[in-house]
Design an enzyme around this catalytic site. Structure first.
Site, PDB file in Angstrom:
ATOM      1  N   ARG A  48       0.819  -1.217   0.000  1.00  0.00           N
ATOM      2  CA  ARG A  48       0.000   0.000   0.000  1.00  0.00           C
ATOM      3  C   ARG A  48       0.853   1.267   0.000  1.00  0.00           C
ATOM      4  O   ARG A  48       0.375   2.335  -0.372  1.00  0.00           O
ATOM      5  CB  ARG A  48      -0.993  -0.031   1.167  1.00  0.00           C
ATOM      6  CG  ARG A  48      -2.096  -1.083   0.955  1.00  0.00           C
ATOM      7  CD  ARG A  48      -3.144  -1.072   2.039  1.00  0.00           C
ATOM      8  NE  ARG A  48      -2.642  -1.583   3.310  1.00  0.00           N
ATOM      9  CZ  ARG A  48      -2.775  -2.841   3.719  1.00  0.00           C
ATOM     10  NH1 ARG A  48      -3.402  -3.724   2.964  1.00  0.00           N
ATOM     11  NH2 ARG A  48      -2.293  -3.209   4.889  1.00  0.00           N
ATOM     12  N   GLU A  63       3.966  -9.721  15.058  1.00  0.00           N
ATOM     13  CA  GLU A  63       3.339 -10.131  16.316  1.00  0.00           C
ATOM     14  C   GLU A  63       3.731 -11.572  16.634  1.00  0.00           C
ATOM     15  O   GLU A  63       4.075 -11.906  17.759  1.00  0.00           O
ATOM     16  CB  GLU A  63       1.821  -9.992  16.202  1.00  0.00           C
ATOM     17  CG  GLU A  63       1.111 -10.123  17.538  1.00  0.00           C
ATOM     18  CD  GLU A  63      -0.391  -9.903  17.437  1.00  0.00           C
ATOM     19  OE1 GLU A  63      -1.039  -9.890  18.480  1.00  0.00           O
ATOM     20  OE2 GLU A  63      -0.885  -9.762  16.305  1.00  0.00           O
TER      21      GLU A  63
END
Lengths: 247, 207
Positions: free
Chosen positions: A136, A173
């Protein structure tokens, strides 16, 4: 949760914040949308909003910081940009409120305004490199680069760039990922801007900073459309300035 | 179909654009001469010229949607969209777009892949442009066209910076086989650079 989800997925794409959902981002979600940049958050913007005519890393006095925050808070384009971003609950997994910028790209005025805000900020900063993070960051980076006369350098997932690359590992994560940049794309001493759609933990941006600094580039600032302040990305970037339009 | 045939022959900007693209041999696998547009992006004038040529062509065609194919289509598409006042719609690999999507399969050399588009991104009757950096077999572009047409858009043209020899062969063959190859015929294709002649010379681009 389901009612909120169906509301958000309806044609009313201007709904910016979910209501009444319990997620780890709920303190941010609960912020009233009418107060885009409350003054008591100016602390978060000292780094992001230095006085308009100084260098990005320059010191600023308190009255000027407040003035800068006021200027940005009153920019009428921010509200339209923010309301064009839709929130998708439970994507990519339960508990995540996903900030979807694709609806921003469908709003020609808001997309234009987004690019203009970045271009206005960076066009006189002698930036010769805009680095955009896959994928993006590839949407926002090139229009900025073209407008300010800089080259565009894509920062990619492994094995996408042909030829010689340098790579940098960063934490997710769960687990790790790797970011790559072409050898020779940038030269030592160049001034760079890093662009991505959103900053969360700051892990991806940090990897991009390390890649550029390893080859002697000065990263002037990181620029994102959206910040998720609860995930403390600004702190992870430390002294490296971060500028965002919506948080 | 190709820039030369479309009257762009002699556009002085094309030479600089072609020179700025580097060829990387044996990527991603041995035998492939990879057309690397990242060097074009480092040449501000050539990159700007690339966008300008597309914008000059499409600004008066009533195009309201520019669809860019992940990920290198994202590098060219938005700038074109912004300049012609169109919205930008990303066409993505599976599971990247949040919310409701439609998807279309396409054939790879080994196996298949899928391309996805958001439901509601476009409305029936919109005129669309599809953008990617490069076209080889046309499989990805065809999937993109199908996605847009399923949502009722009219695909005005597909535009790529570079075209590879397979494209010319498929399209030449298709045009003589009268509608048998819908995929090739369905593509109205603009290419700035036709690399087919250079493909067979040596391992370096001679521009």
């Amino acid at each position: 949760m389901h009612a909120a989800a169906s509301l958000l997925n309806s044609s009313n794409l201007s709904l910016r914040f979910a209501s009444q959902t319990q997620t780890r981002l709920s303190p941010w979600i609960a912020a009233p949308s009418s107060v885009r940049l409350p003054l008591n958050r100016s602390q978060n913007y000292r780094i992001a909003l230095p006085p308009l005519h100084s260098t990005v890393s320059g010191d600023s006095t308190q009255p000027q910081q407040m003035a800068s925050a006021d200027v940005k808070a009153q920019d009428p384009r921010i509200a339209g940009i923010s309301s064009a971003i839709r929130v998708i609950p439970d994507f990519p997994k339960p508990g995540i409120m996903f900030q979807d910028i694709t609806t921003l790209l469908l709003d020609t005025k808001a997309f234009r305004d987004t690019i203009d805000l970045f271009v206005e900020r960076y066009k006189d900063k002698n930036i010769s490199v805009v680095a955009g993070i896959e994928a993006r960051g590839f949407i926002f980076g090139p229009p900025i680069a073209l407008a300010i006369g800089a080259k565009f350098v894509p920062m990619r997932k492994p094995k996408k760039l042909p030829g010689e690359v340098i790579s940098e590992e960063y934490s997710l994560e769960y687990g790790k990922d790797v970011m790559e940049m072409h050898v020779g794309a940038v030269q030592a001493g160049e001034r760079a801007l890093i662009v991505d759609d959103l900053v969360a933990t700051g892990g991806t941006l940090s990897a991009a900073i390390r890649l550029l600094e390893r080859v002697g580039v000065h990263v002037v600032e990181c620029a994102c459309v959206i910040e998720l302040p609860e995930l403390k990305g600004r702190e992870r970037l430390g002294e490296k300035p971060l500028f965002v339009l919506v948080s | 179909m190709f820039a030369a045939e479309n009257g762009l022959r002699g556009d002085p900007r094309l030479q600089g654009i072609s020179k700025a693209i580097r060829v990387v041999p044996d990527f991603p696998i041995p035998g492939i001469m990879f057309q690397d547009i990242t060097t074009l992006l480092l040449d501000h004038k050539a990159f700007k010229d690339t966008v300008d040529i597309f914008v000059d062509r499409y600004r008066d065609m009533g195009i309201s949607v520019v669809a860019g194919i992940e990920a290198r289509g994202f590098v060219f598409g938005p700038s074109i969209a912004l300049a012609i006042g169109a919205k930008f719609v990303p066409l993505r690999k599976p599971n990247k777009l949040p919310g409701e999507v439609i998807s279309e399969a396409y054939v790879l050399e080994y196996g298949t892949d899928r391309l996805e588009m958001h439901v509601g991104a476009i409305e029936p009757g919109e005129r669309a442009l599809v953008i990617d950096d490069l076209v080889a077999t046309g499989g990805t572009l065809s999937a993109a066209v199908r996605l847009l047409e399923r949502m009722g858009a009219e695909v005005v043209e597909c535009a790529c910076v570079v075209g590879l020899p397979e494209v010319r062969v498929r399209l030449v063959v298709a045009s003589s086989l009268l509608h048998l190859c819908k995929m090739a015929l369905g593509l109205k294709l603009l290419l700035l650079l036709d690399k087919s002649s250079q493909f067979h010379i040596t391992g370096t681009t001679q521009t």
